[in-house]
Design an enzyme around this catalytic site. Structure first.
Site, PDB file in Angstrom:
ATOM      1  N   ARG A  72       0.824  -1.211   0.000  1.00 43.56           N
ATOM      2  CA  ARG A  72       0.000   0.000   0.000  1.00 43.56           C
ATOM      3  C   ARG A  72       0.860   1.264   0.000  1.00 43.56           C
ATOM      4  NH1 ARG A  72      -4.771  -1.978   4.206  1.00 43.56           N
ATOM      5  NH2 ARG A  72      -5.950  -3.153   2.653  1.00 43.56           N
ATOM      6  N   GLY A 404     -13.506  -3.625   0.389  1.00 54.06           N
ATOM      7  CA  GLY A 404     -14.881  -3.210   0.642  1.00 54.06           C
ATOM      8  C   GLY A 404     -15.377  -2.184  -0.348  1.00 54.06           C
TER       9      GLY A 404
END
Length: 425
Positions: A72, A404
């Site tokens: 990330r 999500g």
């Protein structure tokens, strides 16, 4: 349809900023009003001499204060470099883990992330404990401490959003992985900023999913795995109107097998959702959407590494065993079905991918997609882990950073951060 504007961003005096106080943003805006609205991009703005505040997703896994996977951070750094190269000072915001909101906790500090960023950027990235300490000159980069250390982040507190928005001249939302959360740093600050725009990573994510959801090259396939139908029922229902092929895996497939009348032994499935599974299969048939199910499965008597595994046709699953992967004949069948596809979205494994020997079905699927020549968007932890572990990422069209958020896009929902960015255009 989501699209991105090349419009410039003109800065108003900070005293002239609008004063929105709606908690959670303007989620009541109609989808039709938002559809097709442009979104400003960081890459098109004049950043020289300005302070740029970038909300990124640096929520990396750590053990004993050591980062165990910097994926990330690597995904976020090009945006920081872009702003620095264009003459800006940069303040980065991110969350890390789940600390008690409003309380400092050393184990959730972003200090290790700042140290890692310093090495990658070749310059010191300072850490500011308080918002009032977050000041930078052009060419400098600073990381504000874990945004969840500040009271009001999760509840999208207007006062906190205002403070974050006023940290700089331009507020950049680049954390796609948190775009589905209406929080102070992801949605509230975007609306309150003098100028707000999407960062390069956010733009890449939206463009990739637009290729799947808005104007895909067909045939279009969706592969949705996971433990429960209940968590992805909205996704499956929405995709029925869009895709030509829908493949389900994991516990979801078990529920569909049970809906077809097969005994699934001790497998994970949801008997209370059998009616919904039947309904999805009926709708798929009516829409000429292929919904293939496993024809053979890998089973074991226990869910454990090294458990003795056996392959059975789906009609012969032993009552004392559980389905933990698709079988070799199903692998071949899915590979054949996917040969002619042009666009694919994949989220979720075929079985218990995290435990050998129940990873084989997911790996075989990944290899089929890699060899298909299709534009493949991969999302979800296990799916991404699979293509990275087996060096298949370069053969996929796009590897998403949002689990999500990507699922909510696939479900047809409007993400709060995206709605805020569109509104600021």
């Amino acid at each position: 349809m989501l699209w991105i504007s090349h419009a410039r961003c003109y800065l108003a005096p900070r005293a002239a900023l609008s004063n929105h106080n709606e908690r959670g943003g303007r989620r009541a805006e109609s989808k039709s009003k938002r559809a097709g609205m442009p979104m400003k991009k960081l890459v098109d703005l004049d950043l020289a001499g300005k302070t740029v505040v970038i909300r990124q997703d640096l929520n990396v896994p750590m053990k004993d204060g050591v980062i165990t996977n910097d994926k990330r951070i690597r995904a976020a750094l090009p945006t920081v470099r872009l702003a620095l190269d264009k003459g800006a000072g940069v303040i980065v915001l991110s969350h890390l883990g789940r600390p008690t909101e409003g309380e400092y906790a050393e184990q959730f500090s972003l200090k290790p992330v700042a140290a890692h960023m310093s090495r990658e950027l070749g310059k010191t990235v300072r850490v500011a404990r308080e918002i009032e300490e977050a000041h930078v000159a052009p060419g400098e980069c600073l990381l504000l401490e874990n945004i969840r250390f500040f009271k009001g982040e999760k509840k999208n507190d207007p006062a906190l959003a205002e403070k974050l928005a006023h940290l700089g001249d331009i507020y950049v939302m680049d954390a796609f992985g948190t775009a589905h959360r209406a929080q102070a740093s992801t949605e509230g600050a975007v609306r309150k900023a003098a100028c707000a725009c999407a960062g390069p990573l956010m733009v890449q994510e939206l463009e990739a999913f637009s290729r799947v959801l808005t104007n895909p090259t067909r045939p279009l396939a969706a592969i949705i795995g996971g433990a429960k139908v209940s968590t992805k029922l909205g996704v499956l229902t929405n995709l029925l109107d869009k895709v030509d092929i829908l493949i389900v895996g994991g516990g979801i497939a078990n529920t569909f097998l049970a809906a077809q009348g097969y005994s699934v032994g001790k497998s994970l499935y949801e008997p209370d959702l059998i009616a919904q599974a039947k309904d999805i299969m009926q709708k798929a048939s009516a829409k000429n959407c292929k919904l293939p199910l496993p024809i053979d499965v890998v089973v074991a008597k226990e869910f454990a590494s090294g458990a003795e595994a056996h392959v059975y046709p789906v009609a012969q699953v032993p009552a004392d065993s559980m389905i933990l992967d698709i079988g070799p004949e199903t692998e071949k069948s899915y590979a054949e079905i996917l040969k002619g596809v042009k666009t694919v979205v994949w989220n979720g494994p075929m079985g218990a991918f995290e435990i050998e020997p129940f990873h084989k079905g997911t790996v075989a699927l990944a290899q089929s997609l890699a060899n298909s020549g299709a534009f493949v968007v991969v999302g979800g932890g296990d799916s991404v882990a699979c293509v990275e572990k087996y060096d298949l990422a370069s053969k996929m069209g796009y590897i998403s950073t949002g689990g999500g958020a990507s699922l909510e896009l696939l479900e047809g929902k409007v993400l709060p951060a995206i709605a805020a960015l569109e509104a600021k255009s």
